[in-house]
Design a protein around this motif. Structure first.
Motif, mmCIF file in Angstrom:
data_model
loop_
_atom_site.group_PDB
_atom_site.id
_atom_site.type_symbol
_atom_site.label_atom_id
_atom_site.label_comp_id
_atom_site.label_asym_id
_atom_site.label_seq_id
_atom_site.Cartn_x
_atom_site.Cartn_y
_atom_site.Cartn_z
ATOM 1 N N GLY A 14 -2.037 9.267 5.510
ATOM 2 C CA GLY A 14 -1.452 8.150 6.267
ATOM 3 C C GLY A 14 -1.421 8.482 7.751
ATOM 4 N N THR A 15 -1.087 7.502 8.559
ATOM 5 C CA THR A 15 -1.044 7.729 10.002
ATOM 6 C C THR A 15 0.391 7.899 10.505
ATOM 7 N N GLY A 16 1.374 7.518 9.673
ATOM 8 C CA GLY A 16 2.752 7.545 10.148
ATOM 9 C C GLY A 16 3.031 6.410 11.124
ATOM 10 N N LEU A 17 2.132 5.409 11.137
ATOM 11 C CA LEU A 17 2.333 4.272 12.046
ATOM 12 C C LEU A 17 2.510 2.954 11.287
ATOM 13 N N GLY A 18 2.371 2.999 9.956
ATOM 14 C CA GLY A 18 2.475 1.769 9.156
ATOM 15 C C GLY A 18 3.839 1.099 9.306
ATOM 16 N N LEU A 19 4.898 1.880 9.082
ATOM 17 C CA LEU A 19 6.241 1.272 9.150
ATOM 18 C C LEU A 19 6.629 0.848 10.564
ATOM 19 N N PRO A 20 6.284 1.642 11.605
ATOM 20 C CA PRO A 20 6.570 1.131 12.962
ATOM 21 C C PRO A 20 5.856 -0.203 13.237
ATOM 22 N N GLU B 223 0.846 -1.217 0.000
ATOM 23 C CA GLU B 223 0.000 0.000 0.000
ATOM 24 C C GLU B 223 0.870 1.251 0.000
ATOM 25 N N ASN B 224 1.962 1.240 0.763
ATOM 26 C CA ASN B 224 2.867 2.396 0.748
ATOM 27 C C ASN B 224 3.435 2.604 -0.649
ATOM 28 N N ALA B 225 3.873 1.516 -1.268
ATOM 29 C CA ALA B 225 4.450 1.632 -2.618
ATOM 30 C C ALA B 225 3.429 2.271 -3.564
ATOM 31 N N LEU B 226 2.163 1.869 -3.451
ATOM 32 C CA LEU B 226 1.118 2.425 -4.323
ATOM 33 C C LEU B 226 0.821 3.885 -3.965
ATOM 34 N N LYS B 227 0.767 4.156 -2.646
ATOM 35 C CA LYS B 227 0.414 5.496 -2.164
ATOM 36 C C LYS B 227 1.429 6.539 -2.609
ATOM 37 N N TYR B 228 2.704 6.167 -2.565
ATOM 38 C CA TYR B 228 3.754 7.151 -2.838
ATOM 39 C C TYR B 228 4.309 7.032 -4.250
ATOM 40 N N THR B 229 3.513 6.426 -5.148
ATOM 41 C CA THR B 229 3.901 6.343 -6.556
ATOM 42 C C THR B 229 2.789 6.969 -7.386
ATOM 43 N N SER C 242 9.243 -2.987 -4.508
ATOM 44 C CA SER C 242 9.887 -1.787 -5.036
ATOM 45 C C SER C 242 8.893 -0.961 -5.836
ATOM 46 N N ASP C 243 9.151 0.354 -5.880
ATOM 47 C CA ASP C 243 8.258 1.227 -6.649
ATOM 48 C C ASP C 243 9.068 2.273 -7.394
ATOM 49 N N THR C 244 8.397 2.932 -8.330
ATOM 50 C CA THR C 244 9.050 4.006 -9.090
ATOM 51 C C THR C 244 8.448 5.342 -8.650
ATOM 52 N N TYR D 166 6.102 9.537 12.208
ATOM 53 C CA TYR D 166 6.965 10.305 11.300
ATOM 54 C C TYR D 166 6.466 10.192 9.865
ATOM 55 N N ARG D 167 6.277 11.350 9.213
ATOM 56 C CA ARG D 167 5.911 11.356 7.797
ATOM 57 C C ARG D 167 6.765 12.406 7.103
ATOM 58 N N ALA D 168 7.392 12.056 6.003
ATOM 59 C CA ALA D 168 8.211 13.038 5.289
ATOM 60 C C ALA D 168 7.303 14.172 4.814
ATOM 61 N N ASP D 169 7.806 15.415 4.862
ATOM 62 C CA ASP D 169 6.985 16.560 4.444
ATOM 63 C C ASP D 169 6.413 16.396 3.048
ATOM 64 N N ARG D 170 7.249 15.831 2.181
ATOM 65 C CA ARG D 170 6.783 15.652 0.795
ATOM 66 C C ARG D 170 5.545 14.779 0.730
ATOM 67 N N SER D 171 5.430 13.799 1.646
ATOM 68 C CA SER D 171 4.278 12.901 1.629
ATOM 69 C C SER D 171 3.062 13.615 2.210
ATOM 70 N N ARG D 172 3.313 14.392 3.276
ATOM 71 C CA ARG D 172 2.227 15.098 3.948
ATOM 72 C C ARG D 172 1.561 16.094 3.028
HETATM 73 P P1 ADP Z 1 2.141 6.562 6.387
HETATM 74 O O1 ADP Z 1 0.853 6.208 7.000
HETATM 75 O O2 ADP Z 1 2.424 8.042 6.393
HETATM 76 O O3 ADP Z 1 2.347 5.957 5.031
HETATM 77 P P2 ADP Z 1 4.342 4.900 7.290
HETATM 78 O O4 ADP Z 1 4.838 4.684 8.677
HETATM 79 O O5 ADP Z 1 3.871 3.708 6.541
HETATM 80 O O6 ADP Z 1 3.214 5.987 7.424
HETATM 81 O O7 ADP Z 1 5.474 5.600 6.464
HETATM 82 C C1 ADP Z 1 6.171 6.716 7.045
HETATM 83 C C2 ADP Z 1 6.637 7.675 5.954
HETATM 84 O O8 ADP Z 1 7.645 7.031 5.163
HETATM 85 C C3 ADP Z 1 5.556 8.068 4.960
HETATM 86 O O9 ADP Z 1 4.754 9.133 5.432
HETATM 87 C C4 ADP Z 1 6.392 8.474 3.762
HETATM 88 O O10 ADP Z 1 6.915 9.773 3.963
HETATM 89 C C5 ADP Z 1 7.564 7.497 3.815
HETATM 90 N N1 ADP Z 1 7.365 6.312 2.931
HETATM 91 C C6 ADP Z 1 7.030 5.057 3.299
HETATM 92 N N2 ADP Z 1 7.000 4.216 2.236
HETATM 93 C C7 ADP Z 1 7.312 4.967 1.153
HETATM 94 C C8 ADP Z 1 7.473 4.696 -0.252
HETATM 95 N N3 ADP Z 1 7.282 3.476 -0.775
HETATM 96 N N4 ADP Z 1 7.836 5.733 -1.050
HETATM 97 C C9 ADP Z 1 8.047 6.980 -0.543
HETATM 98 N N5 ADP Z 1 7.924 7.296 0.758
HETATM 99 C C10 ADP Z 1 7.560 6.311 1.600
#
Ligand code: ADP
Length: 261
Positions: free
Chosen positions: A218-224, A157-163, A185-187, A204-210
Motif C-alpha cells: 500500500g502507499t499509506g495514502l488511501g485513507l488520507p 480494497e482495504n477491507a479485502l487487503k487486510y483480511t 466491515s471486514d473480519t 502512515y501504515r501499521a507495522d502489522r500491515s507493512r
Molecule cells: P495503505 O495503502 O497502506 O492501505 P491506507 O491509508 O489506506 O494505506 O491505510 C493506512 C493503514 O491503515 C494501512 O496501512 C493499515 O495499517 C490500516 N488499515 C486500513 N484499513 C484497514 C482494514 N480494513 N483493516 C486493517 N487495517 C487497515
C-alpha cells in the motif's frame, strides 16, 4: 468613567487582535512543518521502489547471461516496483492538488449505483473472500461521481487487503434521513489502539500491515485521500476496529441538492 470603559474596551480589543495574530502564526508554523514532513516522507517512500528498480537493472547490466527464469523474476520485480512508484506518484499528486485548493465536481448522482458498480467490479476479482451486500438504499444527491467511486474503492480494497483468505467483507449503504451512511466491515487483522488514531495520517501504515508476507504494498495514502473526499462533501469518516476481529469503516455524507452549506 466613560473614558475608563473606553480604555478597557481598547485594551480588550488589542488583546483579541494579538491572540488572533498569535493563533494564525501558530497555524502557519504547523502548516509549514506538515509540508516539510510530507516532502521528507514522500522522498523516503519513493526511494524504496526506485532503489529496488536500480538494483535489478544493475544486475542485468553486469551479468548479461542470467538464466531465462531468473531474468523473468527480475523483470517482474521491476514491473511491480514501477507500478508501486506510479501509484505513489498518482496518490501524492491528488493530495497535493487538494492542498492547493482543488475543488470537487458537483453533479446530481445516484450514490447507490456508484457503490454497486465498485462492489461488482471488486467482487469479480476477489475469489478468496466472502463478499456480502447487506443493504443498499437508493440515494440521489449532489456529489463528485469519480471521487466517490474512488472513496468506495479505497475502503472496500482495504477491507479485502487486510483480511486473510476465507474472511468476509460486508457493505451496507443506508439512507438515514438527511444522511447517507456507508459501512464497510471486514473480519480481517484489525488495527491496534495505538495505530487507530494515526491511520488517516499521510504515509502512515501499521507495522502489522507493512510486514505481512502477502503485503500488496500500500502507499499509506488511501485513507488520507478518502478523508479529503468525504470532507469535501461535508461529511465525516472514521474507523472502528478490534485487533484480530476486524474493522468497520463508517462514512456519513449529508444528502444535499445544492452547492451551498
Ligand atoms: P495503505 O495503502 O497502506 O492501505 P491506507 O491509508 O489506506 O494505506 O491505510 C493506512 C493503514 O491503515 C494501512 O496501512 C493499515 O495499517 C490500516 N488499515 C486500513 N484499513 C484497514 C482494514 N480494513 N483493516 C486493517 N487495517 C487497515
Amino acid at each position: 468613567f466613560r473614558g475608563f470603559i473606553g480604555a478597557c474596551i481598547d485594551i480588550h480589543d488589542r488583546k483579541l487582535a494579538e491572540d488572533a495574530l498569535m493563533q494564525s502564526e501558530q497555524k502557519l508554523r504547523e502548516l509549514s512543518e506538515a509540508q516539510k514532513r510530507f516532502v521528507a516522507d514522500a522522498a523516503h517512500e519513493l526511494r524504496t521502489p526506485l532503489t529496488s528498480i536500480q538494483g535489478n537493472l544493475d544486475l542485468f547490466v553486469r551479468f548479461p547471461h542470467i538464466p531465462e527464469d531468473e531474468k523473468k523474476e527480475i523483470l517482474s520485480d521491476v514491473q511491480r516496483e514501477a507500478t508501486r512508484l506510479g501509484r505513489l506518484v498518482n496518490d501524492m499528486l491528488q493530495l497535493a492538488r487538494g492542498d492547493a485548493g482543488a475543488t470537487l465536481r458537483m453533479d446530481t448522482i445516484h450514490l447507490d449505483q456508484v457503490v454497486l458498480d465498485v462492489w461488482r467490479d471488486l467482487e469479480r476479482v476477489s475469489p478468496n473472500h466472502t463478499m456480502q451486500l447487506l443493504q443498499v438504499d437508493e440515494v440521489e444527491m449532489l456529489g463528485d461521481p469519480d471521487r466517490l467511486r474512488q472513496l468506495v474503492l479505497i475502503l472496500v480494497e482495504n477491507a479485502l487487503k487486510y483480511t486473510p483468505r476465507g474472511g468476509a467483507v460486508n457493505l451496507e449503504f443506508r439512507k438515514l434521513g438527511e444522511l447517507a451512511e456507508l459501512r464497510v466491515s471486514d473480519t480481517g487483522i484489525g488495527i491496534g489502539p495505538e495505530d487507530l488514531p494515526r491511520v488517516f495520517e499521510r504515509f502512515y501504515r501499521a507495522d502489522r500491515s507493512r510486514h505481512r508476507s502477502e503485503d500488496p504494498g500500500g502507499t499509506g495514502l488511501g485513507l488520507p485521500i478518502a478523508k479529503w473526499i468525504v470532507e469535501g462533501h461535508g461529511g465525516e469518516i472514521h474507523l472502528e476496529s478490534e485487533m484480530g476481529v476486524g474493522t468497520t469503516a463508517v462514512v456519513r455524507l449529508p444528502i444535499r441538492f445544492t452547492d451551498e452549506g
